[in-house]
Design an enzyme around this catalytic site. Sequence first.
Site, PDB file in Angstrom:
ATOM      1  N   ASP A 103      43.350  -1.838  69.657  1.00  0.00           N
ATOM      2  CA  ASP A 103      41.885  -1.950  69.658  1.00  0.00           C
ATOM      3  C   ASP A 103      41.301  -1.926  71.073  1.00  0.00           C
ATOM      4  O   ASP A 103      40.080  -1.883  71.236  1.00  0.00           O
ATOM      5  CB  ASP A 103      41.434  -3.225  68.925  1.00  0.00           C
ATOM      6  CG  ASP A 103      41.364  -3.020  67.410  1.00  0.00           C
ATOM      7  OD1 ASP A 103      41.463  -1.864  66.968  1.00  0.00           O
ATOM      8  OD2 ASP A 103      41.213  -4.015  66.684  1.00  0.00           O
TER       9      ASP A 103
ATOM     10  N   ARG B  98      40.340 -14.242  68.572  1.00  0.00           N
ATOM     11  CA  ARG B  98      40.880 -12.904  68.764  1.00  0.00           C
ATOM     12  C   ARG B  98      42.136 -12.994  69.638  1.00  0.00           C
ATOM     13  O   ARG B  98      42.237 -13.860  70.523  1.00  0.00           O
ATOM     14  CB  ARG B  98      39.809 -12.076  69.481  1.00  0.00           C
ATOM     15  CG  ARG B  98      40.095 -10.613  69.630  1.00  0.00           C
ATOM     16  CD  ARG B  98      40.016  -9.888  68.336  1.00  0.00           C
ATOM     17  NE  ARG B  98      39.931  -8.448  68.528  1.00  0.00           N
ATOM     18  CZ  ARG B  98      40.281  -7.566  67.601  1.00  0.00           C
ATOM     19  NH1 ARG B  98      40.745  -7.971  66.421  1.00  0.00           N
ATOM     20  NH2 ARG B  98      40.163  -6.288  67.816  1.00  0.00           N
TER      21      ARG B  98
ATOM     22  N   THR C 150      43.155  -5.961  57.275  1.00  0.00           N
ATOM     23  CA  THR C 150      42.269  -7.085  57.592  1.00  0.00           C
ATOM     24  C   THR C 150      41.827  -7.760  56.295  1.00  0.00           C
ATOM     25  O   THR C 150      42.018  -7.235  55.210  1.00  0.00           O
ATOM     26  CB  THR C 150      41.070  -6.614  58.455  1.00  0.00           C
ATOM     27  OG1 THR C 150      41.567  -5.897  59.576  1.00  0.00           O
ATOM     28  CG2 THR C 150      40.199  -7.757  58.944  1.00  0.00           C
TER      29      THR C 150
ATOM     30  N   THR D 280      42.806 -10.871  60.855  1.00  0.00           N
ATOM     31  CA  THR D 280      43.533  -9.594  60.833  1.00  0.00           C
ATOM     32  C   THR D 280      44.831  -9.628  61.633  1.00  0.00           C
ATOM     33  O   THR D 280      44.985 -10.452  62.532  1.00  0.00           O
ATOM     34  CB  THR D 280      42.620  -8.480  61.419  1.00  0.00           C
ATOM     35  OG1 THR D 280      43.242  -7.213  61.253  1.00  0.00           O
ATOM     36  CG2 THR D 280      42.327  -8.681  62.898  1.00  0.00           C
TER      37      THR D 280
ATOM     38  N   SER E 162      36.533  -5.812  68.751  1.00  0.00           N
ATOM     39  CA  SER E 162      36.758  -5.822  67.312  1.00  0.00           C
ATOM     40  C   SER E 162      35.533  -5.299  66.588  1.00  0.00           C
ATOM     41  O   SER E 162      34.432  -5.255  67.151  1.00  0.00           O
ATOM     42  CB  SER E 162      37.041  -7.258  66.870  1.00  0.00           C
ATOM     43  OG  SER E 162      37.102  -7.337  65.468  1.00  0.00           O
ATOM     44  N   SER E 163      35.722  -4.924  65.322  1.00  0.00           N
ATOM     45  CA  SER E 163      34.578  -4.600  64.454  1.00  0.00           C
ATOM     46  C   SER E 163      34.357  -5.687  63.417  1.00  0.00           C
ATOM     47  O   SER E 163      33.451  -5.568  62.585  1.00  0.00           O
ATOM     48  CB  SER E 163      34.834  -3.274  63.728  1.00  0.00           C
ATOM     49  OG  SER E 163      34.952  -2.226  64.655  1.00  0.00           O
TER      50      SER E 163
ATOM     51  N   ASN F 193      45.490  -6.326  62.396  1.00  0.00           N
ATOM     52  CA  ASN F 193      45.108  -4.939  62.675  1.00  0.00           C
ATOM     53  C   ASN F 193      45.647  -4.007  61.606  1.00  0.00           C
ATOM     54  O   ASN F 193      45.292  -4.166  60.450  1.00  0.00           O
ATOM     55  CB  ASN F 193      45.499  -4.495  64.090  1.00  0.00           C
ATOM     56  CG  ASN F 193      44.730  -3.224  64.496  1.00  0.00           C
ATOM     57  OD1 ASN F 193      43.654  -2.977  63.961  1.00  0.00           O
ATOM     58  ND2 ASN F 193      45.266  -2.445  65.390  1.00  0.00           N
TER      59      ASN F 193
ATOM     60  N   GLY G 242      38.344  -3.214  57.108  1.00  0.00           N
ATOM     61  CA  GLY G 242      38.072  -1.773  57.115  1.00  0.00           C
ATOM     62  C   GLY G 242      37.947  -1.190  58.503  1.00  0.00           C
ATOM     63  O   GLY G 242      37.328  -0.143  58.677  1.00  0.00           O
ATOM     64  N   GLY G 243      38.492  -1.876  59.521  1.00  0.00           N
ATOM     65  CA  GLY G 243      38.451  -1.330  60.877  1.00  0.00           C
ATOM     66  C   GLY G 243      37.014  -1.058  61.288  1.00  0.00           C
ATOM     67  O   GLY G 243      36.115  -1.871  61.070  1.00  0.00           O
TER      68      GLY G 243
HETATM   69  N1  GLY Z   1      41.573  -4.733  64.094  1.00  0.00           N
HETATM   70  C1  GLY Z   1      40.339  -4.301  63.566  1.00  0.00           C
HETATM   71  C2  GLY Z   1      39.172  -4.928  64.238  1.00  0.00           C
HETATM   72  O1  GLY Z   1      39.254  -6.035  64.700  1.00  0.00           O
HETATM   73  O2  GLY Z   1      38.146  -4.302  64.359  1.00  0.00           O
END
Ligand code: GLY
Length: 574
Positions: free
Chosen positions: A421, A106, A379, A397, A450-451, A399, A470-471
């Site tokens: 984020d 990340r 992503t 990603t 993050s998701s 983002n 998909g965030g």
């Molecule tokens: N940028 C989307 C995530 O990492 O959740």
Amino acid sequence: MNPPRPHVAAALGALFSLLLPFAAPAATPAAAPAAHPPGAAIASAHALATDAGLDILREGGNAFDAAVAVSSVLSVVEPISSGLGGGGFFLLHDARTGKDTFLDAREMSPEAATPERYLDKDGNLDPDKSENGPWSAGLPGLPAALVELASKHGRLPLARSLAPAIRIAREGFPVYARLERGYASRREVMERYPGTRAVFLADGDPPKVGETLRQPELARTLELLAEKGFDGFYRGETARKLVASVNAEGGKWTAAELAAYHVREREPIRFRYRDWDITTAPPTSSGGVALAEILNIVSGWNLQELDAAHRTHLLVEAMRRAYRDRTIYLGDPDFTRVPVARLTSADYAAGLRATIHPDKATPSELLSGKPAPLEDDETTHFSIIDADGNIVSATQTVNLLYGSGLVAEGTGVLLNDEMDDFALKPGTPNAFGVMGFEANAPKPGKRMLSSMTPTIMASPSKVAVLGAPGGSRIITEVLLGILGYDAGLSAQEVAALPRIHHQWMPDVISAEKGALDADTVKALEAMGHTVNAAEGTWGNLQTVAWDRAAGTLEGGTDPRNPVGKAATLEATER
Ligand code: GLY
């Protein structure tokens, strides 16, 4: 968000009726499960990336070498979704040792990126700073992950696995519709920066479907990475250009903090759902904790005995509670104490289950918090199993679409806008409508929540690898995928499943058009839910599965993305 194509919506409607009964138990093995897959399988969001991974396997590479090839080619052909200027999570399973490893690549917050940088003169969060340009970018992690994958897990030299990406960056690839559409939506931001104009306006106008997009500077940056490893990106020529470009645009990065970037190896989250051992993303992702919470809660009910409305209601109530906890508790575990054991425990889930009324929605405001807005599909995810049983489940990603829009001059590297984020202003929703508090406040060197939820699920008879972009909706896409495999669906059916989502705030069930029928929507509304049953499609799930009992491999690629590809390779082709 794109409107659903009619034939896809019809197929999805049919498939959702397969998912909703949840009736089929996970298959039981007819014979002793095979120790090794009959070959290899790769699913990714672009055919050129899948093909590059297959080529690396044919050359004697393992799943981890193939992951370097797939990841780096996606970084070239999907600048809209991920790239060397972004980050990612790589969940690895080593078949020889049986060990699962989670690489957290990340992005990290630069030291100068204090919360005040992101506010306007009235003290409100300014999306033009958090989503666009130099301040929106965190220090990239993806190149470090590629180096680590090759040096610690692969069989081939980094240079060999990066060769397809270098070639495609130099020779170009055909522009496809999503790339053109995404560019149009981000054009104003992207064309602010000379480095971005040099890449995307090289022929004088924006990329158009059918044209060839060549990125010679990105090819050179990849070559330096191939030759020099970590130092080829984080020190020397590339690093100097990255820092100079960010600072020339008014941001503030230092050479020292870029050189200090490091991948964090973390223990994956593990839990059991019915017959499945689930291995998934730990913090800095919120995905694994939320998945465990949701599946632990719903495991208390016999879902197959319920009608569609009640099954959806209970799933949504579980989602609501997990996303509330995401908002409050989740953040970078190097900076904040995340109560993972408690949030993922059966007792905690039982307590939450007890707060769910069997046929009444719990208003999200009773769980405390404030409303929130939108969503989009950026992503990218890829899934790999090789013939030895090594596995990679990876989500990467930049983002939002095309990240920050800022390509660092002379590098071809499009920087992320991952700073959005973070909870830059406590309690204020970000671009995905999710918010956060102290646990996810920015600090120098901290990683933003993050998701992304790369996941592996294994039962006595089957192993499936899945993930999605998909965030904030990534988590529920993966959740529905797990339930789909549990219901006995094929990999392709899992990738095509219609989607529903609830994230606590806003207090609304989002559903792709056709995912819920009119009677179910009516019944949910009578329980007190607000349902948006006609949203466009979202997500881009890529999955592979090995049926150990039957000795077969399959891949599934999301039909919402026409350029994706899932493919298998016979063991004899290696
Ligand atoms: N940028 C989307 C995530 O990492 O959740």
